[in-house]
Design an enzyme around this catalytic site. Structure first.
Site, PDB file in Angstrom:
ATOM      1  N   LEU A   1       0.821  -1.206   0.000  1.00 30.83           N
ATOM      2  CA  LEU A   1       0.000   0.000   0.000  1.00 30.83           C
ATOM      3  C   LEU A   1       0.855   1.256   0.000  1.00 30.83           C
ATOM      4  O   LEU A   1       1.864   1.337   0.702  1.00 30.83           O
ATOM      5  CB  LEU A   1      -0.918   0.030   1.225  1.00 30.83           C
ATOM      6  CG  LEU A   1      -1.903  -1.134   1.349  1.00 30.83           C
ATOM      7  CD1 LEU A   1      -1.513  -2.032   2.514  1.00 30.83           C
ATOM      8  CD2 LEU A   1      -3.324  -0.631   1.525  1.00 30.83           C
ATOM      9  N   ASP A   2       0.436   2.220  -0.792  1.00 28.80           N
ATOM     10  CA  ASP A   2       0.990   3.560  -0.711  1.00 28.80           C
ATOM     11  C   ASP A   2       0.553   4.162   0.626  1.00 28.80           C
ATOM     12  O   ASP A   2      -0.371   3.649   1.272  1.00 28.80           O
ATOM     13  CB  ASP A   2       0.464   4.380  -1.892  1.00 28.80           C
ATOM     14  CG  ASP A   2       0.900   5.824  -1.840  1.00 28.80           C
ATOM     15  OD1 ASP A   2       2.109   6.069  -1.705  1.00 28.80           O
ATOM     16  OD2 ASP A   2       0.023   6.710  -1.925  1.00 28.80           O
TER      17      ASP A   2
END
Length: 216
Positions: A8-9
Site C-alpha cells: 500500500l501507498d
C-alpha cells in the site's frame, strides 16, 4: 485470484495528508516561484517524489527545495495527518486473514514510520519502505520488488494499492495486480488511462476484493 501480499501507498491511500502536502508545497512555491502556481493547483504535487517535483522546476536547486519542503511539512505534520475512515478496520481484517502487508512510499523512511506510528497502524505491517531505501521511485517498480523480496512474495499473488498513477503504473510495471482507491483526491476519469486492474470506492470494497479469492 487468491492474494497473499498487499502493498500500500501511504499518503492519500492510508493517510489523509492531502491538505498537509498541498499547503507545504504552496509555501515553498510562493517563496521560490511567487505567483507561478495557485493554491488549488497544488494537488498535482500529491504523489510524485520530491526529486521529480522540484527537479522539474529547477534541477540546480532540487535538493535545496526538497529540504525546504520537508522543513515546512514536518512543522505541520503531527497536527495535520489523519487516517481515512475504515482503514484501520480493513488492515486488521486483512491481517487476521493471514495476508502479508507492506507500505511502499516516496516519503523518507523516518517521516513515513513516524506517520504510520501516529495513525496507530504500525503493528499491521511486515515491512515499511521509504524513499531512502531504494534508488528509483514509483512508477519504477524497484521499491515494489524490494518489498516483495522482503515478504517472500510472488507477483501472481501480490497487489499494489494506491491513489495516484505512480502507484498504478508501478504495480503494472512490476507485474502485480494494481488497485486504485477512489477515496482520495484523484478521480476515476483521471486514473483510467493508466489501466488499473481494479478501482474501489472505499476500504470495505478493497477488503472484499482482496479477500474474495480466499473466500471463494
Amino acid at each position: 485470484m487468491t492474494f497473499k501480499t498487499v502493498l500500500l501507498d501511504f499518503d492519500g491511500t492510508l493517510a489523509d495528508t492531502n491538505r498537509l502536502i498541498s499547503e507545504s508545497h504552496f509555501v515553498v512555491m510562493e517563496e521560490n516561484f511567487p505567483g507561478r502556481f495557485k493554491k488549488e493547483e497544488m494537488a498535482q504535487f500529491n504523489g510524485p517524489s520530491l526529486e521529480e517535483i522540484y527537479g522539474n522546476l529547477d534541477q540546480s536547486r532540487q535538493q535545496e527545495l526538497g529540504a525546504r519542503y520537508r522543513e515546512v511539512m514536518l512543522a505541520k505534520h503531527d497536527d495535520m495527518i489523519g487516517i481515512f475512515p475504515g482503514i484501520k478496520e480493513m488492515l486488521e481484517n486483512l491481517k487476521q486473514e493471514g495476508l502479508r502487508l507492506g507500505v511502499v512510499s516516496t516519503k523518507r523512511s523516518d517521516v513515513l514510520k513516524r506517520g504510520v506510528s501516529i495513525l496507530g497502524i504500525t503493528e499491521y505491517f511486515d515491512t515499511i519502505i521509504g524513499s531512502d531505501g531504494f534508488s528509483h521511485p514509483k512508477p519504477d517498480p524497484e521499491s515494489l520488488f524490494l518489498a516483495m523480496e522482503r515478504l517472500d512474495a510472488e507477483r501472481e499473488t501480490s497487489v499494489m494499492v494506491g491513489d495516484n498513477h505512480h502507484d498504478i503504473v508501478a504495480g503494472n510495471n512490476a507485474g502485480v495486480t494494481s488497485v486504485f482507491v477512489g477515496w482520495s483526491e484523484k478521480t476515476t476519469s483521471f486514473i483510467q488511462p493508466y489501466r488499473p486492474t481494479k478501482i474501489v470506492k472505499d476500504p470495505q470494497e478493497l477488503e472484499e476484493y482482496i479477500l474474495s479469492g480466499m473466500r471463494a
